[in-house]
Design a protein around this motif. Sequence first.
Motif, PDB file in Angstrom:
ATOM      1  N   ILE A  96      17.003   8.155  10.121  1.00  0.00           N
ATOM      2  CA  ILE A  96      16.492   8.837   8.936  1.00  0.00           C
ATOM      3  C   ILE A  96      15.475   7.999   8.168  1.00  0.00           C
ATOM      4  CG2 ILE A  96      18.547  10.264   8.675  1.00  0.00           C
ATOM      5  CD1 ILE A  96      19.414   8.490   6.334  1.00  0.00           C
ATOM      6  N   THR A  97      15.233   6.784   8.624  1.00  0.00           N
ATOM      7  CA  THR A  97      14.264   5.928   7.943  1.00  0.00           C
ATOM      8  C   THR A  97      13.636   4.957   8.939  1.00  0.00           C
ATOM      9  OG1 THR A  97      13.932   4.478   6.041  1.00  0.00           O
ATOM     10  CG2 THR A  97      15.967   4.178   7.270  1.00  0.00           C
ATOM     11  N   MET A  98      12.604   4.300   8.500  1.00  0.00           N
ATOM     12  CA  MET A  98      11.978   3.273   9.334  1.00  0.00           C
ATOM     13  C   MET A  98      12.787   1.989   9.265  1.00  0.00           C
ATOM     14  SD  MET A  98       7.935   3.539   8.600  1.00  0.00           S
ATOM     15  CE  MET A  98       8.066   3.827   6.852  1.00  0.00           C
ATOM     16  N   THR A  99      12.586   1.160  10.264  1.00  0.00           N
ATOM     17  CA  THR A  99      13.215  -0.156  10.247  1.00  0.00           C
ATOM     18  C   THR A  99      12.206  -1.167   9.705  1.00  0.00           C
ATOM     19  OG1 THR A  99      12.448  -0.703  12.464  1.00  0.00           O
ATOM     20  CG2 THR A  99      14.595   0.400  12.287  1.00  0.00           C
ATOM     21  N   MET A 100      12.700  -2.326   9.332  1.00  0.00           N
ATOM     22  CA  MET A 100      11.796  -3.377   8.865  1.00  0.00           C
ATOM     23  C   MET A 100      10.824  -3.770   9.970  1.00  0.00           C
ATOM     24  SD  MET A 100      12.136  -3.917   5.732  1.00  0.00           S
ATOM     25  CE  MET A 100      11.110  -5.367   5.606  1.00  0.00           C
ATOM     26  N   LYS A 101      11.261  -3.719  11.207  1.00  0.00           N
ATOM     27  CA  LYS A 101      10.375  -4.042  12.331  1.00  0.00           C
ATOM     28  C   LYS A 101       9.180  -3.084  12.347  1.00  0.00           C
ATOM     29  CE  LYS A 101      10.177  -4.413  17.321  1.00  0.00           C
ATOM     30  NZ  LYS A 101      10.753  -4.035  18.577  1.00  0.00           N
ATOM     31  N   GLU A 102       9.441  -1.793  12.162  1.00  0.00           N
ATOM     32  CA  GLU A 102       8.347  -0.804  12.140  1.00  0.00           C
ATOM     33  C   GLU A 102       7.415  -1.030  10.954  1.00  0.00           C
ATOM     34  OE1 GLU A 102      10.164   3.216  14.082  1.00  0.00           O
ATOM     35  OE2 GLU A 102      11.075   2.539  12.219  1.00  0.00           O
ATOM     36  N   ILE A 103       7.989  -1.388   9.823  1.00  0.00           N
ATOM     37  CA  ILE A 103       7.175  -1.629   8.633  1.00  0.00           C
ATOM     38  C   ILE A 103       6.293  -2.859   8.845  1.00  0.00           C
ATOM     39  CG2 ILE A 103       7.265  -2.289   6.195  1.00  0.00           C
ATOM     40  CD1 ILE A 103       9.802  -0.500   6.009  1.00  0.00           C
ATOM     41  N   LYS A 104       6.853  -3.898   9.460  1.00  0.00           N
ATOM     42  CA  LYS A 104       6.087  -5.115   9.698  1.00  0.00           C
ATOM     43  C   LYS A 104       4.974  -4.899  10.719  1.00  0.00           C
ATOM     44  CE  LYS A 104       9.787  -8.351   8.613  1.00  0.00           C
ATOM     45  NZ  LYS A 104      10.735  -9.312   9.189  1.00  0.00           N
ATOM     46  N   GLU A 105       5.203  -4.019  11.701  1.00  0.00           N
ATOM     47  CA  GLU A 105       4.221  -3.806  12.764  1.00  0.00           C
ATOM     48  C   GLU A 105       2.904  -3.243  12.251  1.00  0.00           C
ATOM     49  OE1 GLU A 105       6.209  -1.452  15.742  1.00  0.00           O
ATOM     50  OE2 GLU A 105       7.321  -3.189  16.495  1.00  0.00           O
ATOM     51  N   ASP A 106       2.967  -2.189  11.470  1.00  0.00           N
ATOM     52  CA  ASP A 106       1.715  -1.575  11.007  1.00  0.00           C
ATOM     53  C   ASP A 106       1.800  -1.103   9.562  1.00  0.00           C
ATOM     54  OD1 ASP A 106       3.240   0.712  11.202  1.00  0.00           O
ATOM     55  OD2 ASP A 106       1.810   1.835  12.401  1.00  0.00           O
ATOM     56  N   GLY A 107       2.610  -1.800   8.786  1.00  0.00           N
ATOM     57  CA  GLY A 107       2.756  -1.439   7.382  1.00  0.00           C
ATOM     58  C   GLY A 107       3.562  -0.166   7.190  1.00  0.00           C
ATOM     59  N   GLY A 108       4.225   0.281   8.254  1.00  0.00           N
ATOM     60  CA  GLY A 108       5.019   1.491   8.151  1.00  0.00           C
ATOM     61  C   GLY A 108       4.209   2.754   8.352  1.00  0.00           C
ATOM     62  N   LYS A 109       3.034   2.634   8.913  1.00  0.00           N
ATOM     63  CA  LYS A 109       2.205   3.834   9.152  1.00  0.00           C
ATOM     64  C   LYS A 109       2.727   4.661  10.314  1.00  0.00           C
ATOM     65  CE  LYS A 109      -2.108   1.957   7.383  1.00  0.00           C
ATOM     66  NZ  LYS A 109      -3.499   1.641   7.680  1.00  0.00           N
ATOM     67  N   CYS A 114      -1.142   6.773   6.606  1.00  0.00           N
ATOM     68  CA  CYS A 114      -0.552   6.427   5.323  1.00  0.00           C
ATOM     69  C   CYS A 114       0.672   5.539   5.553  1.00  0.00           C
ATOM     70  CB  CYS A 114      -0.159   7.746   4.666  1.00  0.00           C
ATOM     71  SG  CYS A 114       0.227   7.693   2.948  1.00  0.00           S
ATOM     72  N   ASN A 115       0.768   4.414   4.848  1.00  0.00           N
ATOM     73  CA  ASN A 115       1.955   3.576   5.011  1.00  0.00           C
ATOM     74  C   ASN A 115       3.027   3.943   3.985  1.00  0.00           C
ATOM     75  OD1 ASN A 115       1.514   2.142   2.570  1.00  0.00           O
ATOM     76  ND2 ASN A 115       0.262   0.630   3.601  1.00  0.00           N
ATOM     77  N   LEU A 116       4.139   3.261   4.077  1.00  0.00           N
ATOM     78  CA  LEU A 116       5.273   3.558   3.197  1.00  0.00           C
ATOM     79  C   LEU A 116       4.910   3.386   1.721  1.00  0.00           C
ATOM     80  CD1 LEU A 116       8.270   4.245   2.921  1.00  0.00           C
ATOM     81  CD2 LEU A 116       8.776   1.833   3.266  1.00  0.00           C
ATOM     82  N   GLY A 117       4.168   2.329   1.400  1.00  0.00           N
ATOM     83  CA  GLY A 117       3.749   2.100   0.008  1.00  0.00           C
ATOM     84  C   GLY A 117       2.845   3.209  -0.501  1.00  0.00           C
ATOM     85  N   ASP A 118       1.884   3.626   0.344  1.00  0.00           N
ATOM     86  CA  ASP A 118       0.997   4.738  -0.038  1.00  0.00           C
ATOM     87  C   ASP A 118       1.801   6.000  -0.301  1.00  0.00           C
ATOM     88  OD1 ASP A 118      -1.216   3.101   0.448  1.00  0.00           O
ATOM     89  OD2 ASP A 118      -1.459   3.829   2.512  1.00  0.00           O
ATOM     90  N   THR A 153      10.301   7.871   3.885  1.00  0.00           N
ATOM     91  CA  THR A 153      10.722   6.660   4.599  1.00  0.00           C
ATOM     92  C   THR A 153      10.752   6.804   6.108  1.00  0.00           C
ATOM     93  OG1 THR A 153      13.057   7.241   4.369  1.00  0.00           O
ATOM     94  CG2 THR A 153      12.088   5.822   2.657  1.00  0.00           C
ATOM     95  N   LEU A 154      10.564   8.014   6.607  1.00  0.00           N
ATOM     96  CA  LEU A 154      10.562   8.191   8.051  1.00  0.00           C
ATOM     97  C   LEU A 154       9.175   8.522   8.596  1.00  0.00           C
ATOM     98  CD1 LEU A 154      12.304   8.123  10.545  1.00  0.00           C
ATOM     99  CD2 LEU A 154      12.834  10.529  10.198  1.00  0.00           C
ATOM    100  N   HIS A 155       8.469   9.368   7.887  1.00  0.00           N
ATOM    101  CA  HIS A 155       7.118   9.778   8.291  1.00  0.00           C
ATOM    102  C   HIS A 155       6.190   9.727   7.079  1.00  0.00           C
ATOM    103  CE1 HIS A 155       9.809  11.951  11.160  1.00  0.00           C
ATOM    104  NE2 HIS A 155       9.025  11.287  11.989  1.00  0.00           N
ATOM    105  N   PRO A 156       5.758   8.528   6.683  1.00  0.00           N
ATOM    106  CA  PRO A 156       4.972   8.386   5.464  1.00  0.00           C
ATOM    107  C   PRO A 156       3.666   9.196   5.471  1.00  0.00           C
ATOM    108  CG  PRO A 156       5.170   6.278   6.585  1.00  0.00           C
ATOM    109  CD  PRO A 156       6.021   7.238   7.317  1.00  0.00           C
ATOM    110  N   SER A 157       3.017   9.325   6.622  1.00  0.00           N
ATOM    111  CA  SER A 157       1.761  10.089   6.653  1.00  0.00           C
ATOM    112  C   SER A 157       2.015  11.555   6.321  1.00  0.00           C
ATOM    113  CB  SER A 157       1.074   9.959   8.015  1.00  0.00           C
ATOM    114  OG  SER A 157       0.584   8.645   8.169  1.00  0.00           O
ATOM    115  N   LEU A 158       3.117  12.100   6.836  1.00  0.00           N
ATOM    116  CA  LEU A 158       3.477  13.480   6.496  1.00  0.00           C
ATOM    117  C   LEU A 158       3.790  13.594   5.010  1.00  0.00           C
ATOM    118  CD1 LEU A 158       4.111  16.414   7.169  1.00  0.00           C
ATOM    119  CD2 LEU A 158       6.399  15.670   7.904  1.00  0.00           C
ATOM    120  N   SER A 159       4.503  12.617   4.471  1.00  0.00           N
ATOM    121  CA  SER A 159       4.817  12.618   3.045  1.00  0.00           C
ATOM    122  C   SER A 159       3.536  12.593   2.206  1.00  0.00           C
ATOM    123  CB  SER A 159       5.697  11.424   2.688  1.00  0.00           C
ATOM    124  OG  SER A 159       5.973  11.400   1.311  1.00  0.00           O
ATOM    125  N   CYS A 160       2.544  11.779   2.619  1.00  0.00           N
ATOM    126  CA  CYS A 160       1.263  11.726   1.899  1.00  0.00           C
ATOM    127  C   CYS A 160       0.575  13.094   1.912  1.00  0.00           C
ATOM    128  CB  CYS A 160       0.337  10.677   2.511  1.00  0.00           C
ATOM    129  SG  CYS A 160       0.748   8.990   2.029  1.00  0.00           S
TER     130      CYS A 160
END
Length: 187
Positions: A96-109, A114-118, A153-160
Motif C-alpha cells: 500500500i506504500t513505497m519502500t525507502m529503497k524505492e524512494i531512494k532510487e528515484d525520489g519515489g517517482k 512526480c515524486n512523493l514530496g511533490d 504514497t504508492l503512486h505519487p504521479s497519479l496523486s499529482c
Amino acid sequence: MNTLIKIMLFTLIPLVWANATCTKDEAYNKMMILGAEGAKRMHAYMKNKNAKVRLISDYVTRVSPYMEREEYSKACAIYDEVAKEYGIDFNKDKKITMTMKEIKEDGGKKGGECNLGDAALRFLNVSNTLLARGLAKTLEKDTMYHKASEEMTLHPSLSCKLSQKLADKYHVSYEIMMKQPQYKNEK
C-alpha cells in the motif's frame, strides 16, 4: 530446563532480537505503511461516519521522539505494537506504500513525473486551500479527493494528476496556493 523457561526463551529472544536489529529503512517503511493504512481508514470513516472503522491516531506522538533520536529499534517496537493492535501485517500490507529503497532510487517517482514530496505538497496545497474556503463537507464526499490522498504514497504521479484535477475542478490556482505565507519559500 523447565518447559516454561524454554518457551519464554524461544519466544522472547527472537522478538527482542528482531526489534534490536531494526534499521532506519525498516522503521521508515513501517511508518509509511501505518500512515497509508491510517489514511485509508480515515477516508473510509469520512465516506461513512457510521462505519465501524478503527482509526489509527496516537502512535505518532509515541514514536516521534524515537525517530528523531534515531532510536529505530524502539520506534519499530511501537510500530509493531500498533500493527498488532490494529491487525496490520507489515509483510502483507507493504504493497500500500513505497519502500525507502524505492524512494531512494528515484525520489519515489516510480518511473513517473512526480515524486512523493511533490505529491504531498500538491495534495496539501489543494486540500488546505479548499478547507480554508469552508469546503470540508464537500471534500468528505469527493472520491477524487480521497483517491489523491490514498495514491500519494504508492503512486505519487497519479496523486499529482488527481490533485491537479481537484485544483481545476474547484478553481484553485497552483500559483496562488504557492503565494500563501506557509509556502513563500517554495518554488
